[in-house]
Design a protein around this motif. Structure first.
Motif, PDB file in Angstrom:
ATOM      1  N   ASN A   4       0.812  -1.217   0.000  1.00 46.29           N
ATOM      2  CA  ASN A   4       0.000   0.000   0.000  1.00 46.29           C
ATOM      3  C   ASN A   4       0.851   1.275   0.000  1.00 46.29           C
ATOM      4  N   TYR A   5       2.156   1.099  -0.102  1.00 49.19           N
ATOM      5  CA  TYR A   5       3.056   2.245  -0.102  1.00 49.19           C
ATOM      6  C   TYR A   5       3.998   2.191  -1.297  1.00 49.19           C
ATOM      7  N   ALA A   6       4.413   3.359  -1.740  1.00 45.01           N
ATOM      8  CA  ALA A   6       5.412   3.453  -2.801  1.00 45.01           C
ATOM      9  C   ALA A   6       6.253   4.687  -2.548  1.00 45.01           C
ATOM     10  N   ILE A   7       7.438   4.681  -3.107  1.00 41.98           N
ATOM     11  CA  ILE A   7       8.313   5.839  -2.982  1.00 41.98           C
ATOM     12  C   ILE A   7       8.107   6.730  -4.200  1.00 41.98           C
ATOM     13  N   GLY A   8       7.807   7.986  -3.951  1.00 42.99           N
ATOM     14  CA  GLY A   8       7.636   8.954  -5.028  1.00 42.99           C
ATOM     15  C   GLY A   8       8.876   9.825  -5.138  1.00 42.99           C
ATOM     16  N   VAL A   9       9.289  10.067  -6.368  1.00 41.73           N
ATOM     17  CA  VAL A   9      10.495  10.842  -6.618  1.00 41.73           C
ATOM     18  C   VAL A   9      10.196  11.938  -7.632  1.00 41.73           C
ATOM     19  N   ASP A  10      10.627  13.148  -7.324  1.00 40.21           N
ATOM     20  CA  ASP A  10      10.481  14.266  -8.260  1.00 40.21           C
ATOM     21  C   ASP A  10      11.875  14.750  -8.642  1.00 40.21           C
ATOM     22  N   VAL A  11      12.223  14.576  -9.920  1.00 40.09           N
ATOM     23  CA  VAL A  11      13.528  15.005 -10.412  1.00 40.09           C
ATOM     24  C   VAL A  11      13.400  16.423 -10.962  1.00 40.09           C
ATOM     25  N   GLY A  12      14.030  17.360 -10.289  1.00 37.12           N
ATOM     26  CA  GLY A  12      14.018  18.746 -10.745  1.00 37.12           C
ATOM     27  C   GLY A  12      15.286  19.088 -11.505  1.00 37.12           C
ATOM     28  N   GLY A  13      15.367  20.308 -11.986  1.00 35.24           N
ATOM     29  CA  GLY A  13      16.529  20.711 -12.756  1.00 35.24           C
ATOM     30  C   GLY A  13      17.785  20.867 -11.926  1.00 35.24           C
ATOM     31  N   SER A  14      17.629  21.039 -10.607  1.00 35.66           N
ATOM     32  CA  SER A  14      18.796  21.222  -9.756  1.00 35.66           C
ATOM     33  C   SER A  14      18.691  20.464  -8.430  1.00 35.66           C
ATOM     34  N   HIS A  15      17.669  19.616  -8.309  1.00 37.81           N
ATOM     35  CA  HIS A  15      17.481  18.896  -7.057  1.00 37.81           C
ATOM     36  C   HIS A  15      16.646  17.645  -7.277  1.00 37.81           C
ATOM     37  N   LYS A  67       8.752  -0.137  -4.148  1.00 35.03           N
ATOM     38  CA  LYS A  67       8.263   0.259  -5.467  1.00 35.03           C
ATOM     39  C   LYS A  67       8.538   1.749  -5.607  1.00 35.03           C
ATOM     40  N   ILE A  68       9.123   2.137  -6.734  1.00 35.45           N
ATOM     41  CA  ILE A  68       9.563   3.515  -6.922  1.00 35.45           C
ATOM     42  C   ILE A  68       8.928   4.121  -8.170  1.00 35.45           C
ATOM     43  N   GLY A  69       8.290   5.266  -8.009  1.00 34.77           N
ATOM     44  CA  GLY A  69       7.736   6.013  -9.139  1.00 34.77           C
ATOM     45  C   GLY A  69       8.491   7.316  -9.273  1.00 34.77           C
ATOM     46  N   ILE A  70       9.006   7.595 -10.458  1.00 35.30           N
ATOM     47  CA  ILE A  70       9.850   8.771 -10.650  1.00 35.30           C
ATOM     48  C   ILE A  70       9.234   9.745 -11.646  1.00 35.30           C
ATOM     49  N   ILE A 110      18.805  -3.139  -6.634  1.00 32.22           N
ATOM     50  CA  ILE A 110      17.443  -3.656  -6.740  1.00 32.22           C
ATOM     51  C   ILE A 110      17.150  -4.027  -8.191  1.00 32.22           C
ATOM     52  N   MET A 111      15.971  -4.551  -8.445  1.00 32.51           N
ATOM     53  CA  MET A 111      15.584  -4.922  -9.807  1.00 32.51           C
ATOM     54  C   MET A 111      15.060  -3.698 -10.552  1.00 32.51           C
ATOM     55  N   ALA A 112      15.363  -3.633 -11.842  1.00 25.94           N
ATOM     56  CA  ALA A 112      14.890  -2.519 -12.661  1.00 25.94           C
ATOM     57  C   ALA A 112      13.369  -2.473 -12.692  1.00 25.94           C
ATOM     58  N   ALA A 113      12.713  -3.632 -12.548  1.00 25.66           N
ATOM     59  CA  ALA A 113      11.250  -3.706 -12.577  1.00 25.66           C
ATOM     60  C   ALA A 113      10.612  -2.988 -11.396  1.00 25.66           C
ATOM     61  N   GLN A 114      11.409  -2.652 -10.380  1.00 21.50           N
ATOM     62  CA  GLN A 114      10.883  -1.939  -9.218  1.00 21.50           C
ATOM     63  C   GLN A 114      10.790  -0.435  -9.457  1.00 21.50           C
ATOM     64  N   ALA A 281       3.756  10.625  -9.070  1.00 22.22           N
ATOM     65  CA  ALA A 281       4.683   9.594  -9.539  1.00 22.22           C
ATOM     66  C   ALA A 281       4.465   8.272  -8.805  1.00 22.22           C
ATOM     67  N   ALA A 282       4.307   8.345  -7.498  1.00 21.28           N
ATOM     68  CA  ALA A 282       4.092   7.127  -6.707  1.00 21.28           C
ATOM     69  C   ALA A 282       2.808   6.422  -7.123  1.00 21.28           C
ATOM     70  N   SER A 283       1.818   7.209  -7.559  1.00 18.23           N
ATOM     71  CA  SER A 283       0.509   6.634  -7.886  1.00 18.23           C
ATOM     72  C   SER A 283       0.544   5.752  -9.126  1.00 18.23           C
ATOM     73  N   CYS A 284       1.665   5.730  -9.856  1.00 23.36           N
ATOM     74  CA  CYS A 284       1.756   4.822 -11.002  1.00 23.36           C
ATOM     75  C   CYS A 284       1.785   3.362 -10.549  1.00 23.36           C
ATOM     76  N   TRP A 285       1.924   3.139  -9.239  1.00 21.67           N
ATOM     77  CA  TRP A 285       1.876   1.784  -8.688  1.00 21.67           C
ATOM     78  C   TRP A 285       0.497   1.432  -8.139  1.00 21.67           C
TER      79      TRP A 285
END
Length: 296
Positions: A4-15, A67-70, A110-114, A281-285
């Motif tokens: 029920n949890y996933a890691i959400g990641v936001d890639v910005g231009g400088s962070h 599970k990681i959504g970027i 980890i696996m790329a599928a994650q 991003a996390a919601s893609c899971w």
């Protein structure tokens, strides 16, 4: 990690910003965010290591099964995880043509599928539709203004990338008029100096020429927005990105100009801020078929 949890990641231009998201309610777990500066002009190894470090800090002991959504800026092959960002975007060009998904998975063990990727502008709008400024709206568009320009639309199911950054505008393309690069060029023309960021310009607003720069930006942005609204017919426009934090310098004029043609369209600044893109991003899971969080 619990399904029920996933890691959400936001890639910005400088962070990079990372958080753990509860997929059942779309909320950030414990209101905890990790935000780290990233040298987007650095080497592939430097960038990947910085991203992996931030993600691992949030994942903790749950890394092996997480599970990681970027949320990733484009151009990017979101399905296969390959970056096509080149020097024209002035960021992450070291990743051009490389399989970021595999490199990141290898660095974290980890696996790329994650790992799944989705356009950052679409993630931004998806987050705002779920629990932010666009909640309850049937049609919306989102625009992120920062080191680049992201655009997305929502027609009642799932936010999608509108990819208008490269559309013709003025004497160039959209991104050259509505990113920090435009303000930097204007500042250089006026002072002969380099601009550290739009915030620096706002701090000088007592100067008439600073207000003239924002006035020109407002006029140009209104013209672009009129075209975007005409094509997507939204009920609301959501603005995000670092430039939106200076909205008091340009939004009043933009709203006045837009109101002349679109009296029922609201313009709002992001309510979730940095959280919107990573929640999207996390919601893609999240499983398909469940309200606006459903993803392919």
């Amino acid at each position: 990690m619990n399904e029920n949890y996933a890691i959400g990641v936001d890639v910005g231009g400088s962070h990079i910003t990372v958080g753990k998201v509860n997929l059942l309610n779309g909320n950030l777990v414990h209101d905890r965010l990790i935000r780290k500066e990233v040298n987007s002009k650095g080497s592939t190894e430097e960038i990947i290591k910085a991203w992996a470090q931030a993600i691992k800090e949030i994942a903790g002991d749950g890394l092996p099964t997480c599970k990681i959504g970027i949320a990733m800026p484009g151009p990017f092959d979101y399905q296969d995880g390959i970056s096509w960002i080149d020097s024209t975007q002035d960021k992450y060009e070291a990743l051009y043509g490389k399989n970021v998904k595999e490199l990141l998975a290898e660095e974290m063990g980890i696996m790329a599928a994650q790992i799944r990727f989705k356009n950052d502008a679409a993630c931004f709008l998806q987050g705002e539709v779920f629990g932010g400024a666009a909640k309850g709206e049937k049609r919306a568009i989102g625009i992120t203004l920062g080191t680049g320009v992201g655009t997305a639309y929502f027609h009642g199911k799932e936010a999608e990338d509108a990819a208008r950054w490269g559309d013709e505008f003025g004497e160039s393309i959209v991104e050259e008029y509505f990113s920090t690069r435009w303000f930097a060029r204007k500042y250089l023309e006026k002072t002969g100096l380099n601009l550290n960021g739009v915030k620096q310009l706002v701090e000088m607003k007592s100067n008439d020429w600073v207000n003239d720069i924002f006035d020109e930006f407002s006029t140009n942005f209104s013209k672009f927005l009129e075209r975007f609204i005409s094509e997507e017919k939204p009920e609301i426009v959501i603005l995000g990105g670092s430039i939106s934090q200076s909205s008091d310098m340009f939004l009043p004029k933009v709203e006045a100009l837009i109101f002349e043609s679109f009296k029922n369209v609201k313009i709002a600044i992001t309510e979730l801020g940095e959280q919107s893109a990573l929640i999207g991003a996390a919601s893609c899971w999240y499983k398909e078929g469940v309200d606006v969080r459903a993803q392919n």
